[in-house]
Write a protein that holds these residues in place. Structure first.
Motif, PDB file in Angstrom:
ATOM      1  N   LEU A 268      56.817   2.037 -35.364  1.00 41.78           N
ATOM      2  CA  LEU A 268      57.723   0.841 -35.084  1.00 41.78           C
ATOM      3  C   LEU A 268      57.432  -0.380 -35.337  1.00 41.78           C
TER       4      LEU A 268
ATOM      5  N   THR B 145      58.306   6.500 -33.520  1.00 41.52           N
ATOM      6  CA  THR B 145      59.547   6.859 -33.218  1.00 41.52           C
ATOM      7  C   THR B 145      59.594   8.163 -33.939  1.00 41.52           C
TER       8      THR B 145
ATOM      9  N   ASN C 107      53.309   3.444 -27.208  1.00 39.51           N
ATOM     10  CA  ASN C 107      54.909   3.351 -27.602  1.00 39.51           C
ATOM     11  C   ASN C 107      54.840   2.485 -29.401  1.00 39.51           C
TER      12      ASN C 107
END
Ligand SMILES: C[S@@+](CC[C@H](N)C(=O)[O-])C[C@H]1O[C@@H](n2cnc3c(N)ncnc32)[C@H](O)[C@@H]1O
Length: 382
Positions: free
Chosen positions: A382, A356, A353
């Motif tokens: 990110l 983006t 994660n």
């Protein structure tokens, strides 16, 4: 005096050079066959006699094998494939001529395709043999190259030593739009004798700073020297270092198109899965020689390849402002990292994660890294 390569068994260093050349040719040819080029040309300027002492194929027979594998498609698409084999040593060219005759005899008697039985009528190859000094020959062909820039060409310059790809020849090579080249260079000699007037005649390399803490990385310094000659020109260079008998040799690759370098790197990373640039442990990476650190207190970087650790940090920085997939594609190849490797890194960052995305809708795990991507996206850290 240089030992004659064709009178010995090809050593490991020569074999990897020839493998790199063969695999690149295998990637390169289909690109122009699928584009239905009218003519494709391959130049082997330092061809030798065709084999080593045990009959292992040298560059000319490699070329013949690779083009023979494509001959059905060449005929179907009405493409002429012209090959020039040159060597200053006339005896070698006479032996090569016999070797080529044998190859074509076997090729036509295989009757693989209808046209094979009558090679004079329909064989798509035109083979020319010359016995000239590279310098004179190249100058002559260069004028022809300039006047036929649309023809896709592969130029193989398998010199002994360093002197044939002088600064002026290099500048001529990079002035050609559709001519990919691979040349071989004895990097250790260049390093050893870089102050000698004899060498400075060909290359102004006395300014090169070789890394004294890593003498085996000298081909990287030579590569950077050739890169500096590009100045602001958009051109794509790659390299591969070869260690043999304690000396470092190397290959320099060039293409006017990013796809050329992408394909060169695909091949280089196939031959060297750790750094994509050598047949030896260039950065003292313990993982490369199968030694793993049991130091579990750190982040595991002791077991990672240093070049990739450095690249990942550079990539993270590069992505801070958000980049298009085309920019990332170019960043990857210009750093000598295969697109496959960059995809793997991005995939891992996405799973953590850390990324983006913007632009067109995309599939998870797909980054469309290409110079003409099917989807335009942006990627930001990110
Ligand atoms: C490294 S060997 C080439 C090997 C060949 N590519 C192969 O795979 O077997 C270099 C060749 O360059 C030839 N040569 C040396 N000086 C030359 C020159 N000035 N012009 C053209 N060929 C030359 C030598 O005769 C030798 O066969």
């Amino acid at each position: 005096m240089t030992k004659d390569i064709n009178k010995r068994n090809f050593d490991e260093g020569t074999s990897i050079k020839l493998e790199l050349f063969k695999l690149y040719l295998r990637e390169w040819l289909p690109v122009f066959i699928s584009k239905k080029a009218k003519t494709i040309e391959v130049f082997d300027f330092f061809a030798g006699s065709g084999t080593d002492v045990n009959g292992n194929p040298g560059s000319p027979l490699i070329i013949l094998n690779e083009i023979s594998n494509q001959c059905e498609k060449l005929v179907q698409n009405n493409i002429r494939l012209k090959v020039l084999f040159n060597d200053l040593d006339g005896d070698k060219i006479d032996i090569l001529s016999e070797n080529i005759g044998e190859h074509l005899k076997t090729c036509s008697s295989s009757s693989k395709y209808d046209f094979c039985t009558n090679p004079n009528d329909s064989c798509p190859f035109e083979i020319k043999l010359t016995k000239e000094d590279f310098k004179d020959l190249f100058e002559r062909w260069y004028n022809y190259f300039l006047n036929s820039q649309g023809v896709p060409r592969m130029l193989f310059i398998d010199q002994y030593g360093i002197k044939h790809v002088s600064e002026s020849i290099f500048k001529k090579l990079i002035s050609l739009r559709h001519a990919d080249f691979i040349f071989f260079i004895s990097t250790s000699y260049l390093k050893r004798f870089k102050e000698q007037p004899e060498f400075l005649k060909y290359l102004s390399i006395n300014e090169i700073e070789f890394d004294s803490s890593n003498p085996y990385s000298c081909h990287r310094a030579v590569f950077n020297y050739y890169k500096s000659l590009l100045a602001s020109k958009k051109y794509y260079l790659g390299q591969f270092s070869i260690r043999k008998n304690g000396n470092i040799y190397g290959v320099i690759f060039g293409s006017g198109h990013p796809l050329g370098l992408k394909k060169f790197l695909d091949v280089a990373w196939k031959l060297d899965v750790h750094t994509g640039e050598t047949n030896f442990d260039i950065d003292n990476d313990s993982v490369r020689v199968g030694q793993y650190s049991l130091d579990f207190d750190n982040d595991g970087s002791a077991n990672k390849v240093k070049k990739l650790v450095g690249y990942e940090l550079d990539l993270l920085k590069y992505l801070e402002d958000g980049r298009s997939n085309i920019e990332i594609y170019l960043f990857s190849i210009e750093n000598g990292i295969s697109i496959k490797k960059t995809n793997e890194i991005l995939k891992r960052l996405e799973e953590q994660n850390m990324l983006t995305f913007g632009g067109e809708a995309r599939r998870k795990g797909a980054f469309y890294l290409d110079f003409e991507p099917e989807k335009k996206i942006t990627i930001k850290i990110l």
